[in-house]
Scaffold this motif. Structure first.
Motif, PDB file in Angstrom:
ATOM      1  N   LEU A  57     -11.753  -3.550 -10.414  1.00  0.00           N
ATOM      2  CA  LEU A  57     -11.556  -3.889  -9.119  1.00  0.00           C
ATOM      3  C   LEU A  57     -12.712  -4.908  -8.467  1.00  0.00           C
ATOM      4  O   LEU A  57     -13.781  -4.065  -8.552  1.00  0.00           O
ATOM      5  N   ARG A  58     -12.319  -5.952  -7.873  1.00  0.00           N
ATOM      6  CA  ARG A  58     -13.366  -6.587  -7.197  1.00  0.00           C
ATOM      7  C   ARG A  58     -13.325  -6.341  -5.634  1.00  0.00           C
ATOM      8  O   ARG A  58     -14.299  -6.286  -4.968  1.00  0.00           O
ATOM      9  N   ASP A  59     -12.137  -6.863  -5.283  1.00  0.00           N
ATOM     10  CA  ASP A  59     -11.681  -6.675  -3.894  1.00  0.00           C
ATOM     11  C   ASP A  59     -10.361  -6.287  -3.551  1.00  0.00           C
ATOM     12  O   ASP A  59      -9.524  -6.332  -4.332  1.00  0.00           O
ATOM     13  N   ARG A  60     -10.273  -5.561  -2.403  1.00  0.00           N
ATOM     14  CA  ARG A  60      -8.767  -5.251  -2.039  1.00  0.00           C
ATOM     15  C   ARG A  60      -8.807  -5.444  -0.346  1.00  0.00           C
ATOM     16  O   ARG A  60      -9.837  -4.912   0.363  1.00  0.00           O
ATOM     17  N   TRP A  61      -7.727  -5.764  -0.034  1.00  0.00           N
ATOM     18  CA  TRP A  61      -7.759  -6.200   1.542  1.00  0.00           C
ATOM     19  C   TRP A  61      -6.579  -6.040   1.832  1.00  0.00           C
ATOM     20  O   TRP A  61      -5.293  -5.773   0.949  1.00  0.00           O
ATOM     21  N   ALA A  62      -6.039  -5.873   3.105  1.00  0.00           N
ATOM     22  CA  ALA A  62      -4.689  -5.528   3.611  1.00  0.00           C
ATOM     23  C   ALA A  62      -3.735  -6.894   3.721  1.00  0.00           C
ATOM     24  O   ALA A  62      -2.701  -6.701   3.999  1.00  0.00           O
ATOM     25  N   GLY A  63      -4.207  -7.843   3.594  1.00  0.00           N
ATOM     26  CA  GLY A  63      -3.620  -9.135   3.768  1.00  0.00           C
ATOM     27  C   GLY A  63      -4.439 -10.184   3.014  1.00  0.00           C
ATOM     28  O   GLY A  63      -5.579 -10.237   2.861  1.00  0.00           O
ATOM     29  N   TRP A  64      -3.986 -11.606   3.077  1.00  0.00           N
ATOM     30  CA  TRP A  64      -4.768 -12.561   2.444  1.00  0.00           C
ATOM     31  C   TRP A  64      -5.803 -13.126   3.400  1.00  0.00           C
ATOM     32  O   TRP A  64      -6.718 -14.017   2.774  1.00  0.00           O
ATOM     33  N   ASN A  65      -5.839 -12.778   4.759  1.00  0.00           N
ATOM     34  CA  ASN A  65      -7.138 -13.202   5.561  1.00  0.00           C
ATOM     35  C   ASN A  65      -8.276 -12.230   5.404  1.00  0.00           C
ATOM     36  O   ASN A  65      -9.106 -12.370   6.154  1.00  0.00           O
ATOM     37  N   GLY A  66      -8.199 -11.221   4.439  1.00  0.00           N
ATOM     38  CA  GLY A  66      -9.339 -10.525   4.169  1.00  0.00           C
ATOM     39  C   GLY A  66      -9.245  -9.084   5.273  1.00  0.00           C
ATOM     40  O   GLY A  66     -10.201  -8.497   5.402  1.00  0.00           O
ATOM     41  N   GLU A  67      -8.203  -8.903   5.662  1.00  0.00           N
ATOM     42  CA  GLU A  67      -8.233  -7.500   6.678  1.00  0.00           C
ATOM     43  C   GLU A  67      -8.624  -6.475   5.972  1.00  0.00           C
ATOM     44  O   GLU A  67      -8.127  -6.128   4.733  1.00  0.00           O
ATOM     45  N   PRO A  68      -9.452  -5.567   6.438  1.00  0.00           N
ATOM     46  CA  PRO A  68      -9.975  -4.117   5.901  1.00  0.00           C
ATOM     47  C   PRO A  68      -8.477  -3.550   5.228  1.00  0.00           C
ATOM     48  O   PRO A  68      -7.490  -3.560   6.099  1.00  0.00           O
ATOM     49  N   PHE A  69      -8.608  -3.012   4.272  1.00  0.00           N
ATOM     50  CA  PHE A  69      -7.381  -2.061   3.801  1.00  0.00           C
ATOM     51  C   PHE A  69      -7.748  -0.588   4.095  1.00  0.00           C
ATOM     52  O   PHE A  69      -8.890  -0.008   3.927  1.00  0.00           O
ATOM     53  N   THR A  70      -6.828  -0.059   4.955  1.00  0.00           N
ATOM     54  CA  THR A  70      -6.911   1.179   5.550  1.00  0.00           C
ATOM     55  C   THR A  70      -5.518   1.994   5.254  1.00  0.00           C
ATOM     56  O   THR A  70      -4.855   1.754   4.633  1.00  0.00           O
ATOM     57  N   ASN A  71      -5.554   3.332   5.676  1.00  0.00           N
ATOM     58  CA  ASN A  71      -4.656   4.242   5.595  1.00  0.00           C
ATOM     59  C   ASN A  71      -3.497   3.691   6.158  1.00  0.00           C
ATOM     60  O   ASN A  71      -2.295   4.289   5.638  1.00  0.00           O
ATOM     61  N   ASP A  72      -3.505   2.982   7.091  1.00  0.00           N
ATOM     62  CA  ASP A  72      -2.165   2.550   7.683  1.00  0.00           C
ATOM     63  C   ASP A  72      -1.876   1.122   7.355  1.00  0.00           C
ATOM     64  O   ASP A  72      -0.815   0.607   7.839  1.00  0.00           O
ATOM     65  N   SER A  73      -2.212   0.477   6.108  1.00  0.00           N
ATOM     66  CA  SER A  73      -2.053  -0.815   5.774  1.00  0.00           C
ATOM     67  C   SER A  73      -0.616  -0.612   5.032  1.00  0.00           C
ATOM     68  O   SER A  73      -0.442   0.173   4.250  1.00  0.00           O
ATOM     69  N   THR A  74       0.320  -1.747   5.321  1.00  0.00           N
ATOM     70  CA  THR A  74       1.450  -1.584   4.592  1.00  0.00           C
ATOM     71  C   THR A  74       1.564  -2.437   3.174  1.00  0.00           C
ATOM     72  O   THR A  74       2.791  -2.521   2.709  1.00  0.00           O
ATOM     73  N   LYS A  75       0.647  -3.339   3.106  1.00  0.00           N
ATOM     74  CA  LYS A  75       0.503  -3.755   1.784  1.00  0.00           C
ATOM     75  C   LYS A  75      -0.804  -4.244   1.393  1.00  0.00           C
ATOM     76  O   LYS A  75      -1.906  -3.768   2.268  1.00  0.00           O
ATOM     77  N   HIS A  76      -1.325  -4.588   0.154  1.00  0.00           N
ATOM     78  CA  HIS A  76      -2.542  -4.921  -0.290  1.00  0.00           C
ATOM     79  C   HIS A  76      -2.584  -6.216  -1.017  1.00  0.00           C
ATOM     80  O   HIS A  76      -1.539  -6.524  -1.709  1.00  0.00           O
TER      81      HIS A  76
END
Length: 264
Positions: free
Chosen positions: A238-257
């Motif tokens: 794994l290199r990166d994980r975001w909550a969307g294509w704009n680089g939003e932080p991935f959190t407990n409330d994220s609906t996608k990644h």
């Protein structure tokens, strides 16, 4: 599936006798929907921007491979950015829609199952799979094979990118196995879950010329940590994980990644 599902929809579900699978002509004819958010620039442009950046790859020589290229929603604008794109897709009907679009004839396509189908010539700097398409592989083995197939096509340091929803099981109260995703006067859609097998089936009921049409498609939902393990089995990390294509932080409330794994 539960006994209640069988009571509503009959004993079991029909299998699709179509070489294009569940995305044959009946789906392809209506797949491109300009009113859908997924076709808008707010959804497409950031995805193309990120994939193009990753395709620059180690040492240049950009070359992108799309698993489930479909009607070219991402492949066509990516190619217009100057990134050579090749696609793998089982559905000839979907690919024909792409071929009819400006620039579509220039996108190389191999017809087949993207979990196992190999493209002649290695050297891809990025492989990508968007909009929940990993869930179209309905077994864990097939999803593992998909990661191995991506790794086999990538140059060292190349990246595999997946966009997929986080399983929405928190919306399931005890004893319930269905969640609606669209309710309207001419369309009803809901997902039903089999949590024991990570099975997911999307049900679509649409009124066409005054008559209801029902269609269902099976999927297998998958967790982020499970995908990370699949990547490790394929020699990627794994290199990166975001909550969307704009680089939003991935959190407990994220609906996608949107996740990026790098080939070692």
């Amino acid at each position: 599936m539960s006994a209640d599902d069988d009571n509503v929809f009959g004993s079991g579900y029909e299998t699709v006798d179509d070489p294009d699978g569940y995305f044959g002509e009946a789906v392809a004819a209506h797949y491109d929907d300009p009113s859908s958010d997924m076709f808008g620039p707010e959804a497409v442009d950031p995805a193309v921007e990120l994939i193009a950046g990753l395709a620059g790859g180690p040492g240049g020589g950009a070359r992108a491979l799309e698993f489930g290229v479909g009607t070219g929603r991402i492949a066509l604008p990516l190619a217009r950015r100057g990134v050579p794109v090749h696609g793998i897709d089982m559905s000839r009907a979907m690919v024909e829609r792409m071929r009819a679009k400006p620039g579509g004839a220039d996108i190389g396509v191999t017809i087949g199952d993207f979990a196992t189908t190999r493209v002649d010539g290695a050297g891809f700097t990025v492989a990508y799979l968007v909009f929940n398409t990993i869930n179209n592989l309905t077994t864990q083995d097939a999803q593992v094979d998909c990661f191995r197939n991506a790794a086999a096509h990538l140059v060292p340091g190349g990246c595999f990118v997946i966009e997929v929803g986080v399983p929405d099981l928190r919306r399931l109260p005890p004893g319930q196995n269905a969640v609606p995703f669209h309710v309207g006067p001419t369309r009803l859609g809901f997902d039903s879950y089999d949590v024991a097998t990570q099975g997911l089936r999307s049900h679509h009921m649409v009124v066409v010329e005054g008559r209801p049409v029902y269609r269902s498609i099976p999927f297998r939902y998958v967790w982020p940590a499970e995908l990370d393990l699949m990547a490790r089995l394929a020699g990627m990390r794994l290199r990166d994980r975001w909550a969307g294509w704009n680089g939003e932080p991935f959190t407990n409330d994220s609906t996608k990644h949107v996740s990026v794994w790098e080939k070692a």
